[in-house]
Scaffold this active site. Structure first.
Site, PDB file in Angstrom:
ATOM      1  N   ALA A 152       2.422  -0.370   9.456  1.00  0.00           N
ATOM      2  CA  ALA A 152       3.148  -0.150   9.970  1.00  0.00           C
ATOM      3  C   ALA A 152       3.858  -1.987   9.579  1.00  0.00           C
ATOM      4  CB  ALA A 152       3.535   0.567  11.347  1.00  0.00           C
ATOM      5  N   LYS A 156       2.151  -3.648   7.669  1.00  0.00           N
ATOM      6  CA  LYS A 156       2.243  -3.660   5.746  1.00  0.00           C
ATOM      7  C   LYS A 156       3.561  -3.330   5.367  1.00  0.00           C
ATOM      8  CE  LYS A 156      -0.145  -4.765   2.849  1.00  0.00           C
ATOM      9  NZ  LYS A 156      -0.077  -5.858   2.210  1.00  0.00           N
ATOM     10  N   THR A 176       0.702  -1.829  -0.410  1.00  0.00           N
ATOM     11  CA  THR A 176      -0.361  -0.232   0.389  1.00  0.00           C
ATOM     12  C   THR A 176       0.992   1.278   0.320  1.00  0.00           C
ATOM     13  OG1 THR A 176      -1.713   1.481   1.456  1.00  0.00           O
ATOM     14  CG2 THR A 176       0.469  -0.233   2.713  1.00  0.00           C
ATOM     15  N   ASP A 177      -0.017   2.524  -0.284  1.00  0.00           N
ATOM     16  CA  ASP A 177       0.621   3.406  -0.330  1.00  0.00           C
ATOM     17  C   ASP A 177       1.003   4.187   1.112  1.00  0.00           C
ATOM     18  OD1 ASP A 177      -1.714   4.472  -0.159  1.00  0.00           O
ATOM     19  OD2 ASP A 177      -2.048   5.849  -1.814  1.00  0.00           O
ATOM     20  N   GLU A 178       0.294   3.388   2.037  1.00  0.00           N
ATOM     21  CA  GLU A 178      -0.184   3.959   2.917  1.00  0.00           C
ATOM     22  C   GLU A 178       1.571   3.592   3.505  1.00  0.00           C
ATOM     23  OE1 GLU A 178      -3.491   3.639   5.851  1.00  0.00           O
ATOM     24  OE2 GLU A 178      -4.583   3.529   4.219  1.00  0.00           O
ATOM     25  N   TYR A 181      -1.822  -0.860  10.950  1.00  0.00           N
ATOM     26  CA  TYR A 181      -1.846  -1.508   9.523  1.00  0.00           C
ATOM     27  C   TYR A 181      -0.751  -0.858   9.246  1.00  0.00           C
ATOM     28  CZ  TYR A 181      -3.359  -1.607   4.949  1.00  0.00           C
ATOM     29  OH  TYR A 181      -3.369  -1.629   3.150  1.00  0.00           O
TER      30      TYR A 181
HETATM   31  P1  NAD Z   1     -10.182  -7.195   2.348  1.00  0.00           P
HETATM   32  O1  NAD Z   1      -9.907  -6.833   3.683  1.00  0.00           O
HETATM   33  O2  NAD Z   1     -10.789  -7.101   1.284  1.00  0.00           O
HETATM   34  O3  NAD Z   1      -9.505  -8.782   2.081  1.00  0.00           O
HETATM   35  C1  NAD Z   1      -9.107  -9.537   3.138  1.00  0.00           C
HETATM   36  C2  NAD Z   1      -8.732 -10.838   2.516  1.00  0.00           C
HETATM   37  O4  NAD Z   1      -6.913 -11.427   3.526  1.00  0.00           O
HETATM   38  C3  NAD Z   1     -10.099 -11.075   2.568  1.00  0.00           C
HETATM   39  O5  NAD Z   1     -10.718 -12.200   2.323  1.00  0.00           O
HETATM   40  C4  NAD Z   1      -9.596 -12.275   4.457  1.00  0.00           C
HETATM   41  O6  NAD Z   1     -10.503 -13.562   4.094  1.00  0.00           O
HETATM   42  C5  NAD Z   1      -8.134 -12.795   3.746  1.00  0.00           C
HETATM   43  N1  NAD Z   1      -7.446 -13.081   5.144  1.00  0.00           N
HETATM   44  C6  NAD Z   1      -6.966 -11.980   6.287  1.00  0.00           C
HETATM   45  N2  NAD Z   1      -6.355 -12.483   6.459  1.00  0.00           N
HETATM   46  C7  NAD Z   1      -5.630 -14.224   6.062  1.00  0.00           C
HETATM   47  C8  NAD Z   1      -5.097 -15.052   6.438  1.00  0.00           C
HETATM   48  N3  NAD Z   1      -3.675 -15.428   7.811  1.00  0.00           N
HETATM   49  N4  NAD Z   1      -4.330 -15.887   6.008  1.00  0.00           N
HETATM   50  C9  NAD Z   1      -5.695 -15.953   4.717  1.00  0.00           C
HETATM   51  N5  NAD Z   1      -6.000 -15.031   3.490  1.00  0.00           N
HETATM   52  C10 NAD Z   1      -6.753 -13.807   5.093  1.00  0.00           C
HETATM   53  O7  NAD Z   1      -8.774  -6.586   1.835  1.00  0.00           O
HETATM   54  P2  NAD Z   1      -8.148  -5.989   0.379  1.00  0.00           P
HETATM   55  O8  NAD Z   1      -8.895  -3.988   0.156  1.00  0.00           O
HETATM   56  O9  NAD Z   1      -8.496  -6.551  -0.831  1.00  0.00           O
HETATM   57  O10 NAD Z   1      -6.715  -5.049   0.161  1.00  0.00           O
HETATM   58  C11 NAD Z   1      -5.544  -6.322  -0.029  1.00  0.00           C
HETATM   59  C12 NAD Z   1      -4.842  -5.925  -0.586  1.00  0.00           C
HETATM   60  O11 NAD Z   1      -4.271  -5.268  -0.704  1.00  0.00           O
HETATM   61  C13 NAD Z   1      -4.203  -5.963   1.269  1.00  0.00           C
HETATM   62  O12 NAD Z   1      -3.046  -6.539   0.632  1.00  0.00           O
HETATM   63  C14 NAD Z   1      -4.529  -4.787   1.261  1.00  0.00           C
HETATM   64  O13 NAD Z   1      -2.244  -4.095   2.507  1.00  0.00           O
HETATM   65  C15 NAD Z   1      -3.521  -3.979  -0.110  1.00  0.00           C
HETATM   66  N6  NAD Z   1      -3.922  -2.442  -0.870  1.00  0.00           N
HETATM   67  C16 NAD Z   1      -5.370  -2.701  -0.256  1.00  0.00           C
HETATM   68  C17 NAD Z   1      -5.587  -1.507  -1.083  1.00  0.00           C
HETATM   69  C18 NAD Z   1      -7.220  -0.547  -0.521  1.00  0.00           C
HETATM   70  O14 NAD Z   1      -7.487   0.820  -1.264  1.00  0.00           O
HETATM   71  N7  NAD Z   1      -8.606  -1.822  -0.206  1.00  0.00           N
HETATM   72  C19 NAD Z   1      -4.622  -0.790  -1.676  1.00  0.00           C
HETATM   73  C20 NAD Z   1      -3.788  -0.363  -1.577  1.00  0.00           C
HETATM   74  C21 NAD Z   1      -3.623  -1.500  -1.195  1.00  0.00           C
HETATM   75  O1  DAU Z   2      -4.297   4.046   0.733  1.00  0.00           O
HETATM   76  C1  DAU Z   2      -4.663   2.290   0.593  1.00  0.00           C
HETATM   77  C2  DAU Z   2      -5.332   2.466   1.774  1.00  0.00           C
HETATM   78  O2  DAU Z   2      -6.627   2.685   1.499  1.00  0.00           O
HETATM   79  C3  DAU Z   2      -5.341   0.778   2.126  1.00  0.00           C
HETATM   80  O3  DAU Z   2      -3.906   0.397   2.358  1.00  0.00           O
HETATM   81  C4  DAU Z   2      -6.398   0.243   2.564  1.00  0.00           C
HETATM   82  O4  DAU Z   2      -5.994  -1.180   2.611  1.00  0.00           O
HETATM   83  C5  DAU Z   2      -7.505   1.404   2.856  1.00  0.00           C
HETATM   84  O5  DAU Z   2      -8.386   0.381   3.728  1.00  0.00           O
HETATM   85  C6  DAU Z   2      -7.271   1.950   2.722  1.00  0.00           C
HETATM   86  O6  DAU Z   2      -7.597   2.992   3.091  1.00  0.00           O
HETATM   87  P1  DAU Z   2      -8.493   4.336   4.025  1.00  0.00           P
HETATM   88  O7  DAU Z   2      -7.686   5.002   5.389  1.00  0.00           O
HETATM   89  O8  DAU Z   2      -7.254   5.054   3.376  1.00  0.00           O
HETATM   90  O9  DAU Z   2      -9.137   4.559   3.622  1.00  0.00           O
HETATM   91  P2  DAU Z   2     -11.202   3.984   4.211  1.00  0.00           P
HETATM   92  O10 DAU Z   2     -11.889   3.972   2.932  1.00  0.00           O
HETATM   93  O11 DAU Z   2     -10.821   4.042   5.881  1.00  0.00           O
HETATM   94  O12 DAU Z   2     -10.854   5.845   4.323  1.00  0.00           O
HETATM   95  C7  DAU Z   2     -10.821   6.339   2.923  1.00  0.00           C
HETATM   96  C8  DAU Z   2     -10.653   8.035   3.785  1.00  0.00           C
HETATM   97  O13 DAU Z   2     -11.833   8.072   4.469  1.00  0.00           O
HETATM   98  C9  DAU Z   2     -10.084   8.416   5.490  1.00  0.00           C
HETATM   99  O14 DAU Z   2      -9.047   9.666   4.908  1.00  0.00           O
HETATM  100  C10 DAU Z   2     -10.168   8.130   6.121  1.00  0.00           C
HETATM  101  C11 DAU Z   2     -11.658   8.263   5.978  1.00  0.00           C
HETATM  102  N1  DAU Z   2     -13.459   8.020   6.691  1.00  0.00           N
HETATM  103  C12 DAU Z   2     -13.306   6.381   6.078  1.00  0.00           C
HETATM  104  C13 DAU Z   2     -14.281   6.218   7.110  1.00  0.00           C
HETATM  105  C14 DAU Z   2     -14.260   4.679   7.231  1.00  0.00           C
HETATM  106  C15 DAU Z   2     -13.917   8.665   7.137  1.00  0.00           C
HETATM  107  O15 DAU Z   2     -14.064  10.420   6.622  1.00  0.00           O
HETATM  108  N2  DAU Z   2     -14.908   8.350   6.906  1.00  0.00           N
HETATM  109  C16 DAU Z   2     -15.500   6.886   7.477  1.00  0.00           C
HETATM  110  O16 DAU Z   2     -16.675   6.667   8.217  1.00  0.00           O
END
Ligand code: NAD
Ligand code: DAU
Length: 384
Positions: free
Chosen positions: A161, A163, A133-135, A159
């Protein structure tokens, strides 16, 4: 080519499985523990495909992973399994340490043992692709800078940290043991099958339920949004064409403030599903106590993946968000059971919650330039 996708029942993992299975030359094994975030309903379009199989397993279970690698003769591991929600990491970091750090360590061990057993002809073609992730890069100021691949890591949340730690382990397995790894660091994804704890699906579903639309702090924080299917295409390219040892930043070039995102969703719903009584969904916007350690801004410079692998997003934010809203309007069969049985939208990541209507001043502002929690962005190596 045989893929092992971990976390394939999650939001991005399921998009990756659906995307890969469209290629008849690929075989895809989806390994997922099925935590609260895992949902086999997201795989319905491919559940009977000849080139898809599901295996319920934990990436922390090294033996189980090794068996699957051998049984399915895997060429490419795409490691997406993770705990992914920042707010949950604030409430309970333990699961993040366990899966994101220990789990990555265990799957690296399994991959290394498997890779060492491959023939000399197959060894160079094997890839361990770690999806990050970019985080991990931390907090950018509002007024400039972008994350490049060389930006130093400075994670803010449990989270990010966890990653960051996992990324370091993956690099170490490459440098120390020669495992052919690639990494990618992506910005915020959105799109169909997104678990409704995250901002965009939460706001869509709360609006449809006539519930408050929670905006943290002043809603000024900025994220760079990418449509999930564009990310899935990028991940295929990184996994199949990326150079071992390299990392690739992936982003949508679509920076928006959170308040802007929420208002755009309200505008779309006002057109597509007008409220009874004629009021705008904007009236449901509610400023709530900010997320602790809330990074102000993320922005990705995706020049490297564009130049080296020829990737570019196909959706812009307006087209992708309209598709996403339409999908939620049409697919209650998918999200209805989640809202009823798994997560109904309550506030996460903050013990005590205060709310005020949007008309009054926000309770807290986003992390300020002089925040004591400290923005290190000034000393950061960032593109301008
Ligand atoms: P998600 O939470 O939707 O899905 C995570 C999946 O991993 C789930 O299906 C869960 O059952 C599975 N899982 C969790 N723990 C596990 C374990 N110990 N063994 C096997 N499976 C397990 O997450 P996502 O949003 O699809 O993100 C997927 C990946 O991409 C993550 O590594 C996340 O850090 C990264 N990522 C997410 C975003 C985003 O915006 N969602 C952006 C950049 C990177
Ligand atoms: O940047 C990549 C990341 O994006 C991934 O690594 C994470 O897995 C993914 O969950 C996402 O993280 P964020 O924390 O940015 O996503 P979230 O949707 O939780 O929040 C997006 C922004 O909106 C953030 O600045 C917090 C804000 N927010 C979030 C929620 C849930 C609100 O203002 N209200 C809310 O209820």
């Amino acid at each position: 080519m045989n893929f092992l996708v971990t976390g394939g029942a999650g939001f991005i993992g399921s998009a990756v499985c659906r995307h890969l299975c469209a290629n008849p030359a690929y075989r895809v094994t989806n390994l997922d523990k099925l935590t609260y975030a895992g949902n086999l309903a997201s795989l319905r379009p491919i559940e009977n495909a000849h080139n898809y199989r599901f295996e319920q397993a934990d990436i922390c279970d090294e033996r189980a992973v090794l068996e699957i690698l051998r049984r399915d003769d895997i060429d490419i591991v795409m490691n997406l399994a993770a705990e992914s929600h920042v707010d949950r990491s604030i409430d309970g970091p333990g699961a993040f340490i366990e899966t994101n750090i220990v789990g990555t360590y265990r799957i690296l061990n399994a991959a290394l043992e498997y890779w060492r057993g491959l023939s000399e002809e197959r060894k160079p073609g094997f890839r361990f692709h770690h999806v990050s992730t970019d985080e991990v890069f931390g907090d950018l100021p509002f007024d400039g800078g972008m994350f490049v691949e060389e930006t130093p890591y400075a994670p803010s949340s449990p989270y990010s940290a966890s990653k960051a730690a996992s990324d370091h382990l993956v690099r170490a397995w490459h440098e120390t043991y020669g495992l052919p790894v690639v990494l990618s660091n992506c910005s915020n994804n959105y799109g169909p099958y997104h678990f409704p704890e995250k901002l965009i699906p939460l706001v869509i579903l709360n609006a449809l339920d006539e519930k408050p639309l929670p905006v943290y702090g002043a809603g000024a924080n900025v994220r760079d949004w990418l449509f999930v299917e564009d990310h899935a295409r990028a991940l295929e390219l990184v996994a199949t064409k990326g150079q071992p040892g390299e990392s690739y930043n992936v982003g949508g070039n679509s920076e928006r403030t959170n308040l802007g995102v929420v208002e755009t969703i309200c505008g779309l719903l006002d057109l597509k599903r007008p409220r009874a009584g004629g009021k705008s969904y904007r009236d449901l916007i509610t400023f709530v106590t900010d997320r602790p350690g809330h990074d102000r801004r993320y922005a990705i410079d995706a020049a490297k993946i564009a130049r080296d692998l020829g990737w570019a997003p196909r959706e812009n934010f307006d087209s992708g968000l309209a598709r996403t809203v339409d999908w939620y309007l049409d697919n209650k069969w998918w999200w209805g059971p989640i809202r009823e049985q798994r997560y109904d939208g309550e506030r996460l990541g903050r013990g005590r919650v205060e709310t005020r209507p949007a008309a009054s001043a926000p309770i807290e502002n986003a992390k300020s330039e002089s925040s004591p929690t400290g923005s290190k962005a000034g000393s950061r190596k960032v593109a301008t």
